[in-house]
Design a protein around this motif. Structure first.
Motif, PDB file in Angstrom:
ATOM      1  N   ALA A 189       0.821  -1.212   0.000  1.00  0.00           N
ATOM      2  CA  ALA A 189       0.000   0.000   0.000  1.00  0.00           C
ATOM      3  C   ALA A 189       0.858   1.266   0.000  1.00  0.00           C
ATOM      4  CB  ALA A 189      -0.943  -0.010   1.202  1.00  0.00           C
ATOM      5  N   MET A 190       1.955   1.256   0.752  1.00  0.00           N
ATOM      6  CA  MET A 190       2.840   2.425   0.776  1.00  0.00           C
ATOM      7  C   MET A 190       3.546   2.607  -0.564  1.00  0.00           C
ATOM      8  SD  MET A 190       4.353   2.193   4.644  1.00  0.00           S
ATOM      9  CE  MET A 190       5.211   3.752   4.614  1.00  0.00           C
ATOM     10  N   VAL A 237       0.254   4.710   5.610  1.00  0.00           N
ATOM     11  CA  VAL A 237      -1.025   4.015   5.499  1.00  0.00           C
ATOM     12  C   VAL A 237      -1.419   3.416   6.841  1.00  0.00           C
ATOM     13  CG1 VAL A 237      -0.655   3.451   3.052  1.00  0.00           C
ATOM     14  CG2 VAL A 237       0.018   1.802   4.811  1.00  0.00           C
ATOM     15  N   VAL A 238      -2.713   3.140   6.959  1.00  0.00           N
ATOM     16  CA  VAL A 238      -3.237   2.398   8.105  1.00  0.00           C
ATOM     17  C   VAL A 238      -4.114   1.272   7.583  1.00  0.00           C
ATOM     18  CG1 VAL A 238      -3.148   4.266   9.797  1.00  0.00           C
ATOM     19  CG2 VAL A 238      -5.175   3.997   8.380  1.00  0.00           C
ATOM     20  N   THR A 239      -4.135   0.175   8.325  1.00  0.00           N
ATOM     21  CA  THR A 239      -5.004  -0.939   7.979  1.00  0.00           C
ATOM     22  C   THR A 239      -6.428  -0.561   8.355  1.00  0.00           C
ATOM     23  OG1 THR A 239      -3.196  -2.451   8.572  1.00  0.00           O
ATOM     24  CG2 THR A 239      -5.387  -3.417   8.265  1.00  0.00           C
ATOM     25  N   ALA A 240      -7.333  -0.581   7.378  1.00  0.00           N
ATOM     26  CA  ALA A 240      -8.739  -0.256   7.636  1.00  0.00           C
ATOM     27  C   ALA A 240      -9.548  -1.514   7.896  1.00  0.00           C
ATOM     28  CB  ALA A 240      -9.329   0.508   6.455  1.00  0.00           C
ATOM     29  N   VAL A 263      -5.652  -4.795  -0.973  1.00  0.00           N
ATOM     30  CA  VAL A 263      -4.407  -5.535  -1.199  1.00  0.00           C
ATOM     31  C   VAL A 263      -4.702  -7.025  -1.057  1.00  0.00           C
ATOM     32  CG1 VAL A 263      -2.043  -5.936  -0.389  1.00  0.00           C
ATOM     33  CG2 VAL A 263      -3.039  -3.638  -0.243  1.00  0.00           C
ATOM     34  N   TYR A 264      -4.162  -7.805  -1.965  1.00  0.00           N
ATOM     35  CA  TYR A 264      -4.243  -9.258  -1.905  1.00  0.00           C
ATOM     36  C   TYR A 264      -2.876  -9.793  -1.506  1.00  0.00           C
ATOM     37  CZ  TYR A 264      -4.445 -14.115  -3.510  1.00  0.00           C
ATOM     38  OH  TYR A 264      -4.388 -15.487  -3.582  1.00  0.00           O
ATOM     39  N   THR A 302      -7.687  -3.964   3.445  1.00  0.00           N
ATOM     40  CA  THR A 302      -7.915  -2.615   2.931  1.00  0.00           C
ATOM     41  C   THR A 302      -7.085  -1.639   3.744  1.00  0.00           C
ATOM     42  OG1 THR A 302     -10.169  -3.185   2.299  1.00  0.00           O
ATOM     43  CG2 THR A 302      -9.642  -0.844   2.432  1.00  0.00           C
ATOM     44  N   PHE A 303      -6.412  -0.731   3.044  1.00  0.00           N
ATOM     45  CA  PHE A 303      -5.590   0.300   3.671  1.00  0.00           C
ATOM     46  C   PHE A 303      -6.066   1.666   3.221  1.00  0.00           C
ATOM     47  CE2 PHE A 303      -3.078  -3.396   4.099  1.00  0.00           C
ATOM     48  CZ  PHE A 303      -2.302  -3.201   5.228  1.00  0.00           C
ATOM     49  N   VAL A 304      -5.886   2.647   4.096  1.00  0.00           N
ATOM     50  CA  VAL A 304      -6.180   4.037   3.764  1.00  0.00           C
ATOM     51  C   VAL A 304      -4.865   4.802   3.796  1.00  0.00           C
ATOM     52  CG1 VAL A 304      -7.382   6.137   4.509  1.00  0.00           C
ATOM     53  CG2 VAL A 304      -8.531   3.920   4.664  1.00  0.00           C
ATOM     54  N   ALA A 305      -4.637   5.614   2.769  1.00  0.00           N
ATOM     55  CA  ALA A 305      -3.435   6.455   2.701  1.00  0.00           C
ATOM     56  C   ALA A 305      -3.669   7.722   3.509  1.00  0.00           C
ATOM     57  CB  ALA A 305      -3.130   6.811   1.251  1.00  0.00           C
ATOM     58  N   LEU A 306      -2.625   8.173   4.218  1.00  0.00           N
ATOM     59  CA  LEU A 306      -2.726   9.360   5.063  1.00  0.00           C
ATOM     60  C   LEU A 306      -1.712  10.413   4.638  1.00  0.00           C
ATOM     61  CD1 LEU A 306      -2.916   7.595   8.537  1.00  0.00           C
ATOM     62  CD2 LEU A 306      -4.827   8.320   7.088  1.00  0.00           C
ATOM     63  N   ASP A 307      -2.123  11.676   4.750  1.00  0.00           N
ATOM     64  CA  ASP A 307      -1.188  12.768   4.475  1.00  0.00           C
ATOM     65  C   ASP A 307      -0.352  13.060   5.719  1.00  0.00           C
ATOM     66  OD1 ASP A 307      -2.731  14.352   6.224  1.00  0.00           O
ATOM     67  OD2 ASP A 307      -3.718  15.446   4.598  1.00  0.00           O
ATOM     68  N   SER A 308       0.458  14.092   5.672  1.00  0.00           N
ATOM     69  CA  SER A 308       1.372  14.400   6.774  1.00  0.00           C
ATOM     70  C   SER A 308       0.651  14.793   8.055  1.00  0.00           C
ATOM     71  CB  SER A 308       2.339  15.512   6.357  1.00  0.00           C
ATOM     72  OG  SER A 308       1.611  16.678   6.016  1.00  0.00           O
ATOM     73  N   GLU A 309      -0.630  15.127   7.959  1.00  0.00           N
ATOM     74  CA  GLU A 309      -1.412  15.489   9.146  1.00  0.00           C
ATOM     75  C   GLU A 309      -2.319  14.354   9.613  1.00  0.00           C
ATOM     76  OE1 GLU A 309      -3.271  19.263   8.375  1.00  0.00           O
ATOM     77  OE2 GLU A 309      -1.363  20.132   7.724  1.00  0.00           O
TER      78      GLU A 309
END
Length: 164
Positions: free
Chosen positions: A45-46, A53-56, A89-90, A112-119
């Motif tokens: 994911a990264m 990223v975080v695992t959703a 992601v598989y 499933t992962f969610v991408a995060l910004d610097s904040e």
């Protein structure tokens, strides 16, 4: 934002299964497999998003056969689908007998992962461009898995609100 080929995020990891990694059956602890799967999926994911990223969710981790002491655990992960800020992601897990070269499928997982910004806020991710038949197969089933995820989430929310 331009799409990225699935192969650009593909991640492979191999490790040797040693006695401290195993249970009294001489097979790897399921929790260890789960940790490997999450780690590989995080890297995938990264690589795809070029963001933290975080695992959703972890939709499934289907164990098919055990991995024994002395065998290698081999994981392969790739992006199957993206939405605005999330990525599916598989991860495929195989065991390899290092003396014979025999490999067998031992587990599969979708996360499933969610991408995060610097904040720490969700940020947009590139779309995915599947290339191989396997990648296209996972891509084509992604919307159905997405709908199933949302139905499970909604059912959980409804149960929790009824218990209040």
């Amino acid at each position: 934002m331009e799409g990225k080929r699935t192969s650009e995020s593909k991640t492979v990891m191999t490790d040797l299964v040693l006695p401290p990694d195993t249970n009294y059956h001489g097979t790897i602890f399921g929790g260890n497999v789960m940790a490997y799967v999450d780690k590989v999926a995080s890297i995938v994911a990264m690589r795809h998003s070029r963001a933290m990223v975080v695992t959703a969710s972890s939709d499934s981790l289907d164990f098919i056969s055990p991995i024994k002491t002395g065998e290698a655990i081999c994981l392969e992960g790739f992006i199957t689908y993206t939405r605005k800020t999330s990525m599916e992601v598989y991860v495929k897990v195989e065991a390899e007998n290092l003396l014979t070269g025999e490999k067998r499928l031992t587990a599969t997982s979708y996360l499933t992962f969610v991408a995060l910004d610097s904040e720490g806020k969700p940020t947009n991710v590139p779309s995915v461009i599947p290339e191989t038949e396997e990648e296209k197969w996972h891509y084509e089933g992604a919307l159905e898995r997405f709908d199933q995820r949302n139905k499970r989430r909604q059912a959980r929310k409804e149960r929790l609100s009824q218990s209040d």
